[in-house]
Design a protein around this motif. Sequence first.
Motif, PDB file in Angstrom:
ATOM      1  N   ILE A  65     -98.265  42.363 -20.396  1.00  0.00           N
ATOM      2  CA  ILE A  65     -98.217  43.689 -19.784  1.00  0.00           C
ATOM      3  C   ILE A  65     -99.104  44.648 -20.576  1.00  0.00           C
ATOM      4  O   ILE A  65     -98.898  44.853 -21.784  1.00  0.00           O
ATOM      5  CB  ILE A  65     -96.772  44.220 -19.749  1.00  0.00           C
ATOM      6  CG1 ILE A  65     -95.921  43.336 -18.818  1.00  0.00           C
ATOM      7  CG2 ILE A  65     -96.742  45.670 -19.272  1.00  0.00           C
ATOM      8  CD1 ILE A  65     -94.447  43.656 -18.845  1.00  0.00           C
ATOM      9  N   VAL A  66    -100.113  45.207 -19.926  1.00  0.00           N
ATOM     10  CA  VAL A  66    -100.996  46.186 -20.572  1.00  0.00           C
ATOM     11  C   VAL A  66    -100.230  47.496 -20.690  1.00  0.00           C
ATOM     12  O   VAL A  66     -99.799  48.079 -19.697  1.00  0.00           O
ATOM     13  CB  VAL A  66    -102.277  46.398 -19.742  1.00  0.00           C
ATOM     14  CG1 VAL A  66    -103.149  47.472 -20.390  1.00  0.00           C
ATOM     15  CG2 VAL A  66    -103.044  45.086 -19.601  1.00  0.00           C
ATOM     16  N   ARG A  67    -100.060  47.959 -21.915  1.00  0.00           N
ATOM     17  CA  ARG A  67     -99.278  49.166 -22.151  1.00  0.00           C
ATOM     18  C   ARG A  67     -99.758  49.814 -23.437  1.00  0.00           C
ATOM     19  O   ARG A  67    -100.507  49.210 -24.207  1.00  0.00           O
ATOM     20  CB  ARG A  67     -97.786  48.838 -22.226  1.00  0.00           C
ATOM     21  CG  ARG A  67     -97.413  47.876 -23.333  1.00  0.00           C
ATOM     22  CD  ARG A  67     -96.043  47.229 -23.070  1.00  0.00           C
ATOM     23  NE  ARG A  67     -95.462  46.654 -24.290  1.00  0.00           N
ATOM     24  CZ  ARG A  67     -95.773  45.463 -24.769  1.00  0.00           C
ATOM     25  NH1 ARG A  67     -96.684  44.724 -24.150  1.00  0.00           N
ATOM     26  NH2 ARG A  67     -95.196  45.017 -25.874  1.00  0.00           N
ATOM     27  N   CYS A  68     -99.313  51.044 -23.656  1.00  0.00           N
ATOM     28  CA  CYS A  68     -99.746  51.784 -24.844  1.00  0.00           C
ATOM     29  C   CYS A  68     -98.553  52.533 -25.417  1.00  0.00           C
ATOM     30  O   CYS A  68     -97.889  53.292 -24.712  1.00  0.00           O
ATOM     31  CB  CYS A  68    -100.866  52.764 -24.468  1.00  0.00           C
ATOM     32  SG  CYS A  68    -101.620  53.584 -25.889  1.00  0.00           S
ATOM     33  N   ARG A  69     -98.286  52.328 -26.676  1.00  0.00           N
ATOM     34  CA  ARG A  69     -97.137  52.973 -27.306  1.00  0.00           C
ATOM     35  C   ARG A  69     -97.387  54.462 -27.477  1.00  0.00           C
ATOM     36  O   ARG A  69     -98.529  54.916 -27.575  1.00  0.00           O
ATOM     37  CB  ARG A  69     -96.847  52.353 -28.669  1.00  0.00           C
ATOM     38  CG  ARG A  69     -97.850  52.744 -29.743  1.00  0.00           C
ATOM     39  CD  ARG A  69     -97.601  52.047 -31.064  1.00  0.00           C
ATOM     40  NE  ARG A  69     -98.482  52.549 -32.109  1.00  0.00           N
ATOM     41  CZ  ARG A  69     -99.728  52.145 -32.300  1.00  0.00           C
ATOM     42  NH1 ARG A  69    -100.260  51.253 -31.487  1.00  0.00           N
ATOM     43  NH2 ARG A  69    -100.461  52.637 -33.283  1.00  0.00           N
ATOM     44  N   VAL A  70     -96.324  55.224 -27.511  1.00  0.00           N
ATOM     45  CA  VAL A  70     -96.390  56.662 -27.790  1.00  0.00           C
ATOM     46  C   VAL A  70     -96.127  56.876 -29.269  1.00  0.00           C
ATOM     47  O   VAL A  70     -95.110  56.419 -29.796  1.00  0.00           O
ATOM     48  CB  VAL A  70     -95.347  57.425 -26.955  1.00  0.00           C
ATOM     49  CG1 VAL A  70     -95.214  58.858 -27.434  1.00  0.00           C
ATOM     50  CG2 VAL A  70     -95.730  57.391 -25.483  1.00  0.00           C
ATOM     51  N   VAL A 108    -101.025  48.064 -12.312  1.00  0.00           N
ATOM     52  CA  VAL A 108    -101.329  46.970 -13.240  1.00  0.00           C
ATOM     53  C   VAL A 108    -100.037  46.286 -13.684  1.00  0.00           C
ATOM     54  O   VAL A 108     -99.942  45.050 -13.750  1.00  0.00           O
ATOM     55  CB  VAL A 108    -102.119  47.500 -14.453  1.00  0.00           C
ATOM     56  CG1 VAL A 108    -102.336  46.405 -15.486  1.00  0.00           C
ATOM     57  CG2 VAL A 108    -103.451  48.081 -14.004  1.00  0.00           C
ATOM     58  N   PHE A 109     -99.025  47.088 -13.969  1.00  0.00           N
ATOM     59  CA  PHE A 109     -97.722  46.572 -14.364  1.00  0.00           C
ATOM     60  C   PHE A 109     -97.110  45.719 -13.249  1.00  0.00           C
ATOM     61  O   PHE A 109     -96.613  44.607 -13.484  1.00  0.00           O
ATOM     62  CB  PHE A 109     -96.816  47.754 -14.709  1.00  0.00           C
ATOM     63  CG  PHE A 109     -95.416  47.395 -15.123  1.00  0.00           C
ATOM     64  CD1 PHE A 109     -95.183  46.493 -16.146  1.00  0.00           C
ATOM     65  CD2 PHE A 109     -94.329  47.988 -14.507  1.00  0.00           C
ATOM     66  CE1 PHE A 109     -93.893  46.174 -16.543  1.00  0.00           C
ATOM     67  CE2 PHE A 109     -93.029  47.691 -14.899  1.00  0.00           C
ATOM     68  CZ  PHE A 109     -92.808  46.770 -15.917  1.00  0.00           C
ATOM     69  N   LEU A 110     -97.169  46.231 -12.023  1.00  0.00           N
ATOM     70  CA  LEU A 110     -96.602  45.492 -10.888  1.00  0.00           C
ATOM     71  C   LEU A 110     -97.298  44.148 -10.690  1.00  0.00           C
ATOM     72  O   LEU A 110     -96.638  43.128 -10.439  1.00  0.00           O
ATOM     73  CB  LEU A 110     -96.715  46.326  -9.616  1.00  0.00           C
ATOM     74  CG  LEU A 110     -95.823  47.564  -9.527  1.00  0.00           C
ATOM     75  CD1 LEU A 110     -96.109  48.340  -8.253  1.00  0.00           C
ATOM     76  CD2 LEU A 110     -94.355  47.182  -9.568  1.00  0.00           C
ATOM     77  N   ARG A 111     -98.615  44.127 -10.808  1.00  0.00           N
ATOM     78  CA  ARG A 111     -99.338  42.857 -10.652  1.00  0.00           C
ATOM     79  C   ARG A 111     -98.930  41.859 -11.727  1.00  0.00           C
ATOM     80  O   ARG A 111     -98.784  40.662 -11.453  1.00  0.00           O
ATOM     81  CB  ARG A 111    -100.846  43.095 -10.682  1.00  0.00           C
ATOM     82  CG  ARG A 111    -101.389  43.685  -9.383  1.00  0.00           C
ATOM     83  CD  ARG A 111    -102.899  43.539  -9.302  1.00  0.00           C
ATOM     84  NE  ARG A 111    -103.582  44.311 -10.325  1.00  0.00           N
ATOM     85  CZ  ARG A 111    -103.934  45.582 -10.184  1.00  0.00           C
ATOM     86  NH1 ARG A 111    -103.646  46.232  -9.069  1.00  0.00           N
ATOM     87  NH2 ARG A 111    -104.559  46.209 -11.149  1.00  0.00           N
TER      88      ARG A 111
END
Length: 407
Positions: A65-70, A108-111
């Motif tokens: 999952i492509v994501r970015c931390r806060v 992107v998350f859903l895919r």
Amino acid sequence: MAATKVIIAGGGIAGPVLAMFLKAKGYEPVIYERTDAPTDMGLSLALQPNGLRVLELIPGLLDKIVRCRVDEMISYSALPEDERELTRSRSQLAEILGHGIEGTRRPVFLRSLIEGAQERGIPVHFSHQVVDVEHHGDSVTVKFADGTTDEGSFVVGCDGLHSNTRVSLFGKQEAIFTGLTQTGGISPIPEIYKGPDLHPFFNIYGDGVHMIGYTINETQISWAITQREAEEKETWRDMDEARQKEFKEGPFSKLPFGGGELVRTADKIIKYGLYDRPELQSWHKGRVVLIGDAAHPTSPHLGQGANQALEDIYHLVRLLSKHNPSAAPPSTATLESVFTELEQLRIQRTSELVKKARKMGDIRVVSGVEACKQRNELVRTMFTSEVAKAMFEDLGTNPFEPGKSEI
């Protein structure tokens, strides 16, 4: 003996995640989704500690999952009479809870979730809109708009805000416009938010307006502006080019603290109304149960919609394991026990969060200089006291067992 077939209505966030858990437990889930492909509607979501704790229980899923931390939480006042930074703090949620807040682009998350389900051998059928469910003694038949049907042991409605599964169980219930709209977009990260390990989650408070934004990858920020205005449809679709141009050149293009730059540089802008729906006293009927937005849709002001759906999944699968450990076709009495216990655990919690989200929207969007100044001081109190910490601790630990690593 053939595996127990479970029909999942909805291929958004909850559907594929639930399917992956059920497959691992020995069930045979099949997903039916009304759209003709994984949707590209919507902008982003903030995965919070409670949701991330559920996702990490599926081996390897978070890695894809492509994501970015806060890393930084910032609040500003854009009120001309009180323009300033209100609060700033480094996020310590990951150190406290094992997870912090992580932004991700919704399509992107859903895919990634759909691909995760398909890689595990779970059928995903697009262009199948549920129109009705028919109960039998030990099974349920689902009817689709194209005239086809399918039969399973039980059905889980994960079909979101506009749930046809909900309508088939409890009838059509009118949505109520809250008086608030949101306009949002995806934009390059402005200079003000660039820097090593900055990755901000910011709020900009103005007169009659609130803007929120957070990083969703290393180059982009997702943002949304909430305001009180005339009713908008709940479509979550892109504005046409003329409306986008007008918005990009309008008053919000002059917001301070990077807000205006985000508006001017957005690669797409969507607008939608925010609606409430009647609270359900029960989420199930017979062999059909609702979870996520189909059961308890919430406004986005706490960012808990998807995260609460993931909590629902955790408990539904846990209760199925408790009451039906063999994953054999469950009796109606067994399902009644599972679904009733799920409601006892979840209805009060989700109802409280729906109300808190609505209240947060009312706090954020106020008009008039004095009311805005009072709101600004409340924001300072909320984010410099133990109140915010306690809220996030609750979202990170409740309702899971400490140290729990499996369902």
